[in-house]
Design an enzyme around this catalytic site. Structure first.
Site, PDB file in Angstrom:
ATOM      1  N   LYS A  22       0.762  -1.114   0.032  1.00  0.00           N
ATOM      2  CA  LYS A  22       0.123   0.059   0.000  1.00  0.00           C
ATOM      3  C   LYS A  22       1.064   1.346  -0.120  1.00  0.00           C
ATOM      4  CE  LYS A  22      -1.725   1.713   3.954  1.00  0.00           C
ATOM      5  NZ  LYS A  22      -1.498   2.885   4.334  1.00  0.00           N
ATOM      6  N   ASN A  23       1.664   1.264   0.831  1.00  0.00           N
ATOM      7  CA  ASN A  23       2.589   2.610   1.271  1.00  0.00           C
ATOM      8  C   ASN A  23       3.528   2.830  -0.031  1.00  0.00           C
ATOM      9  OD1 ASN A  23       0.972   2.952   3.388  1.00  0.00           O
ATOM     10  ND2 ASN A  23       2.660   2.454   4.705  1.00  0.00           N
ATOM     11  N   ARG A  93      -3.350  10.501   4.483  1.00  0.00           N
ATOM     12  CA  ARG A  93      -2.337  11.296   4.796  1.00  0.00           C
ATOM     13  C   ARG A  93      -1.671  11.270   3.631  1.00  0.00           C
ATOM     14  NH1 ARG A  93       0.876  14.149   8.460  1.00  0.00           N
ATOM     15  NH2 ARG A  93       3.082  13.805   8.121  1.00  0.00           N
ATOM     16  N   CYS A 117      -4.546  12.595  12.721  1.00  0.00           N
ATOM     17  CA  CYS A 117      -5.513  11.611  12.719  1.00  0.00           C
ATOM     18  C   CYS A 117      -5.436  10.690  14.172  1.00  0.00           C
ATOM     19  CB  CYS A 117      -5.079  10.691  11.634  1.00  0.00           C
ATOM     20  SG  CYS A 117      -3.574   9.794  11.862  1.00  0.00           S
ATOM     21  N   ARG A 122       0.950  14.184  13.442  1.00  0.00           N
ATOM     22  CA  ARG A 122       1.544  14.250  12.147  1.00  0.00           C
ATOM     23  C   ARG A 122       1.842  15.608  11.296  1.00  0.00           C
ATOM     24  NH1 ARG A 122      -1.160   8.868   9.648  1.00  0.00           N
ATOM     25  NH2 ARG A 122       0.920   8.559   8.584  1.00  0.00           N
ATOM     26  N   PRO A 123       2.715  16.381  11.778  1.00  0.00           N
ATOM     27  CA  PRO A 123       3.109  17.603  11.125  1.00  0.00           C
ATOM     28  C   PRO A 123       3.757  17.407   9.945  1.00  0.00           C
ATOM     29  CG  PRO A 123       4.706  16.995  12.982  1.00  0.00           C
ATOM     30  CD  PRO A 123       3.690  16.114  12.996  1.00  0.00           C
ATOM     31  N   ASP A 125       6.493  19.730   8.727  1.00  0.00           N
ATOM     32  CA  ASP A 125       7.537  20.763   8.980  1.00  0.00           C
ATOM     33  C   ASP A 125       8.827  20.229   8.369  1.00  0.00           C
ATOM     34  OD1 ASP A 125       7.607  18.880  11.420  1.00  0.00           O
ATOM     35  OD2 ASP A 125       9.367  19.548  11.758  1.00  0.00           O
ATOM     36  N   LEU A 126       8.868  18.846   8.319  1.00  0.00           N
ATOM     37  CA  LEU A 126      10.385  18.456   7.768  1.00  0.00           C
ATOM     38  C   LEU A 126      10.142  18.417   6.122  1.00  0.00           C
ATOM     39  CD1 LEU A 126      11.173  15.450   9.836  1.00  0.00           C
ATOM     40  CD2 LEU A 126      12.186  17.690   9.836  1.00  0.00           C
ATOM     41  N   ASP A 306       3.608   0.024  12.444  1.00  0.00           N
ATOM     42  CA  ASP A 306       2.431  -0.290  11.599  1.00  0.00           C
ATOM     43  C   ASP A 306       2.243  -1.862  11.936  1.00  0.00           C
ATOM     44  OD1 ASP A 306       2.911   1.451   8.421  1.00  0.00           O
ATOM     45  OD2 ASP A 306       2.346   2.074  10.471  1.00  0.00           O
ATOM     46  N   ARG A 398      -9.105   0.125   4.113  1.00  0.00           N
ATOM     47  CA  ARG A 398      -8.175   1.069   3.416  1.00  0.00           C
ATOM     48  C   ARG A 398      -6.881   0.567   2.717  1.00  0.00           C
ATOM     49  NH1 ARG A 398      -6.988   6.431   6.837  1.00  0.00           N
ATOM     50  NH2 ARG A 398      -5.591   6.607   5.055  1.00  0.00           N
TER      51      ARG A 398
HETATM   52  C1  EPZ Z   1       4.562   6.753   6.716  1.00  0.00           C
HETATM   53  O1  EPZ Z   1       3.892   7.679   7.096  1.00  0.00           O
HETATM   54  C2  EPZ Z   1       3.373   5.535   6.480  1.00  0.00           C
HETATM   55  N1  EPZ Z   1       2.247   5.877   5.491  1.00  0.00           N
HETATM   56  C3  EPZ Z   1       2.907   5.201   7.930  1.00  0.00           C
HETATM   57  O2  EPZ Z   1       1.639   3.927   7.542  1.00  0.00           O
HETATM   58  C4  EPZ Z   1       3.988   4.581   8.749  1.00  0.00           C
HETATM   59  O3  EPZ Z   1       3.450   4.452  10.068  1.00  0.00           O
HETATM   60  C5  EPZ Z   1       4.770   5.734   8.936  1.00  0.00           C
HETATM   61  O4  EPZ Z   1       5.274   6.317   7.467  1.00  0.00           O
HETATM   62  C6  EPZ Z   1       6.181   5.299   9.752  1.00  0.00           C
HETATM   63  O5  EPZ Z   1       6.775   4.220   9.215  1.00  0.00           O
HETATM   64  C7  EPZ Z   1       2.405   5.892   4.293  1.00  0.00           C
HETATM   65  O6  EPZ Z   1       3.540   5.724   3.844  1.00  0.00           O
HETATM   66  C8  EPZ Z   1       1.271   6.402   3.445  1.00  0.00           C
HETATM   67  P1  EPZ Z   1       6.707   9.753   8.855  1.00  0.00           P
HETATM   68  P2  EPZ Z   1       4.412   8.975   7.460  1.00  0.00           P
HETATM   69  O7  EPZ Z   1       6.765  11.114   8.436  1.00  0.00           O
HETATM   70  O8  EPZ Z   1       5.230   9.282   6.162  1.00  0.00           O
HETATM   71  C9  EPZ Z   1       6.964  12.938  12.593  1.00  0.00           C
HETATM   72  C10 EPZ Z   1      -0.126   2.725   7.703  1.00  0.00           C
HETATM   73  O9  EPZ Z   1      -0.597   2.234   8.621  1.00  0.00           O
HETATM   74  N2  EPZ Z   1       7.128  13.644  11.469  1.00  0.00           N
HETATM   75  O10 EPZ Z   1       7.851   8.634   9.026  1.00  0.00           O
HETATM   76  O11 EPZ Z   1       3.385  10.217   7.689  1.00  0.00           O
HETATM   77  C11 EPZ Z   1       5.753  12.167  12.592  1.00  0.00           C
HETATM   78  O12 EPZ Z   1       4.888  13.130  13.348  1.00  0.00           O
HETATM   79  C12 EPZ Z   1       0.546   4.107   8.008  1.00  0.00           C
HETATM   80  O13 EPZ Z   1       0.131   2.214   6.519  1.00  0.00           O
HETATM   81  C13 EPZ Z   1       7.347  15.321  11.966  1.00  0.00           C
HETATM   82  O14 EPZ Z   1       7.632  15.541  13.169  1.00  0.00           O
HETATM   83  O15 EPZ Z   1       5.181   8.871   8.708  1.00  0.00           O
HETATM   84  C14 EPZ Z   1       5.706  10.784  13.199  1.00  0.00           C
HETATM   85  O16 EPZ Z   1       5.816  11.016  14.698  1.00  0.00           O
HETATM   86  C15 EPZ Z   1       0.208   4.777   9.106  1.00  0.00           C
HETATM   87  N3  EPZ Z   1       7.676  16.048  10.838  1.00  0.00           N
HETATM   88  C16 EPZ Z   1       7.157  10.640  12.896  1.00  0.00           C
HETATM   89  O17 EPZ Z   1       7.669  11.470  12.125  1.00  0.00           O
HETATM   90  C17 EPZ Z   1       7.254  15.824   9.593  1.00  0.00           C
HETATM   91  O18 EPZ Z   1       7.335  16.621   8.803  1.00  0.00           O
HETATM   92  C18 EPZ Z   1       7.195   9.404  11.500  1.00  0.00           C
HETATM   93  O19 EPZ Z   1       6.273  10.140  10.456  1.00  0.00           O
HETATM   94  C19 EPZ Z   1       7.000  14.366   9.320  1.00  0.00           C
HETATM   95  C20 EPZ Z   1       6.765  13.508  10.144  1.00  0.00           C
END
Ligand code: EPZ
Length: 421
Positions: A22-23, A93, A117, A122-123, A125-126, A306, A398
């Site tokens: 999916k991802n 997302r 969610c 889930r900001p 900023d990065l 996950d 989903r």
């Molecule tokens: C991806 O989400 C996946 N979704 C998520 O899978 C997965 O849990 C996650 O990566 C972690 O492996 C998709 O790929 C569509 P992150 P993503 O940015 O990209 C913080 C599922 O069930 N962060 O790695 O949103 C954030 O708040 C879903 O399939 C910032 O602070 O995850 C979190 O605490 C759920 N600033 C951490 O990083 C940013 O700009 C990890 O988020 C971005 C993220």
């Protein structure tokens, strides 16, 4: 609204074919916005999130045609027909992954902020730090993010956290930037490598995916890609592995990449699950008592967040004390309250869940609060004594294709019904 009705107690037995990730699929669909010619993607799962993402790129101007049950042929947009609408973008997302490709290809993008969610704030900023570092103007107003830049310039970007989405968004944007972009402290998930391989199929020059540093040489344009196959879904595979262990069954998973399953294969083995690896398959069975374990979720190659909820279900029936620390998301223990309704003994203290394995869970009415929590409740229902009814199963659809028919094919008793029936 739909619900799942599960009569528990049957050990899962048989073979199961795992679908495309999916991802990875969601990121690849966004990347097609960068393509200059037709793209065909195989092994793409027919799940709700993929269907929503396809509608989003169609709004932007892509033409998408399903060819069979798991293959799509995409003619990318020449220009932006419409910006992605809120009513669709808010559904997932990953809509935020359209920012980088649109900004790079068309010089502008406006995406409704995907918002938080159940699992966390889930900001982004990065993501914004990366785009701003390449010269983009970022503004946030009326619940949307606007990004503009005539032509992005390659730069050096350090990610404070190895964010999967930020790594993907910046990598895609850098493919059409002027000069080289170096991104440090990037995510190393298999989905990142899959996206980099796909971008290189389009003619991009992405190096280092899967390591801590990714280098991208910007091109003026990209081409198409005849046939690209998405990697198998390691989280779907892991979900079935845990379901087999939870029901003390014996299943064979096909179309998997064992290396991608290593983080949680090691943990399941530690808990006493027998796992026998083949070329592109894996056999999971339980022959003796399971043991309590200590899990910490971490970025890849650590234990994946996950898979955390699914393990919570399994460990709730393993006698002894197990610990789960959720280090990625600040609010990903929603499933605990529902498992406690089934008799689980779990205490949450901040990011730590302490699980006192109860002998048996008992079926009752529960509700899914997010995709993986829903899958975890299905696992709990499969091993519970009696009948479990799970509502809000739209969350499960989903991310899991044909979930109930795959489980029933392994001997489970799962029925999808209209809620209220
Ligand atoms: C991806 O989400 C996946 N979704 C998520 O899978 C997965 O849990 C996650 O990566 C972690 O492996 C998709 O790929 C569509 P992150 P993503 O940015 O990209 C913080 C599922 O069930 N962060 O790695 O949103 C954030 O708040 C879903 O399939 C910032 O602070 O995850 C979190 O605490 C759920 N600033 C951490 O990083 C940013 O700009 C990890 O988020 C971005 C993220």
């Amino acid at each position: 609204m739909q619900k799942l009705v599960i009569v528990g107690g049957a050990p899962l037995r048989g073979r199961i074919r795992i679908g495309g990730a999916k991802n990875a699929s969601l990121a690849l669909l966004c990347a097609t916005v960068l393509a200059g010619d037709v793209v065909t993607i195989e092994n793409i799962p027919d799940i709700n999130d993929v269907r929503v993402m396809i509608k989003l790129i169609e709004f932007i101007g892509a033409e998408v045609e399903w060819q069979g049950s798991d293959c799509v042929r995409i003619t990318p947009p020449e220009a932006i027909a419409e910006m992605p609408p809120y009513h669709l973008a808010k559904k997932l997302r990953a809509s935020n992954l359209l920012l980088g490709p649109m900004l790079a290809r068309f010089g502008r993008a406006e995406i409704p902020l995907p918002g938080g969610c159940n699992i966390g704030i889930r900001p982004m900023d990065l993501h914004f730090k990366g785009f701003a570092g390449m010269g983009a103007e970022i503004t946030l107003e009326k619940g949307s993010v606007q990004a503009t830049c005539k032509r992005l310039k390659g730069s050096r970007i350090y990610l404070d956290f190895p964010s999967v989405g930020a790594t993907e968004n910046i990598m895609m944007a850098a493919c059409l930037a002027e000069g080289q972009t170096v991104v440090e402290n990037v995510a190393k998930e298999p989905e990142i490598v899959d996206l980099a391989n796909f971008l290189n199929c389009l003619g991009a020059r992405v190096r280092g995916a899967g390591t801590d540093i990714i280098k991208i040489e910007g091109m003026t344009s990209l081409g198409g890609c005849q046939r690209y196959a998405v990697i198998p879904d390691r989280i779907e595979a892991g979900t079935f592995m845990v379901a087999a262990a939870a029901t003390r069954g014996d299943i064979q998973l096909e179309n998997v990449i064992p290396l991608h399953l290593e983080p949680f294969r090691a943990k399941l083995k530690e808990a006493g699950v027998d796992i026998i690896e083949g070329e592109e398959c894996l056999r999971v069975k339980v022959s003796g008592p399971l043991k309590p374990i200590d899990i910490k979720t971490l970025p890849y190659p650590g234990f994946p967040t996950d898979m955390q909820s699914q393990m919570m279900s399994l460990l709730s029936t393993v006698s002894g004390t197990s610990l789960i620390t959720e280090n990625i998301f600040e609010n990903r223990f929603q499933v605990v309250d529902e498992l406690k309704r089934m008799g689980a003994r779990i205490k949450v203290e901040g990011r730590l869940a302490i699980i006192e394995g109860a002998g048996q869970l008992h079926g009752t009415q529960v509700k899914a609060t997010d995709l993986r929590a829903g899958a975890a409740l299905v696992i709990a229902g499969l091993m519970a004594e009696g009948t479990t009814e799970i509502t809000n199963v739209e969350y499960i659809y989903r991310g899991y294709h044909d979930f109930e028919s795959k489980l029933n094919g392994l001997g489970a008793n799962v029925k999808a019904m209209k809620n209220g029936a």
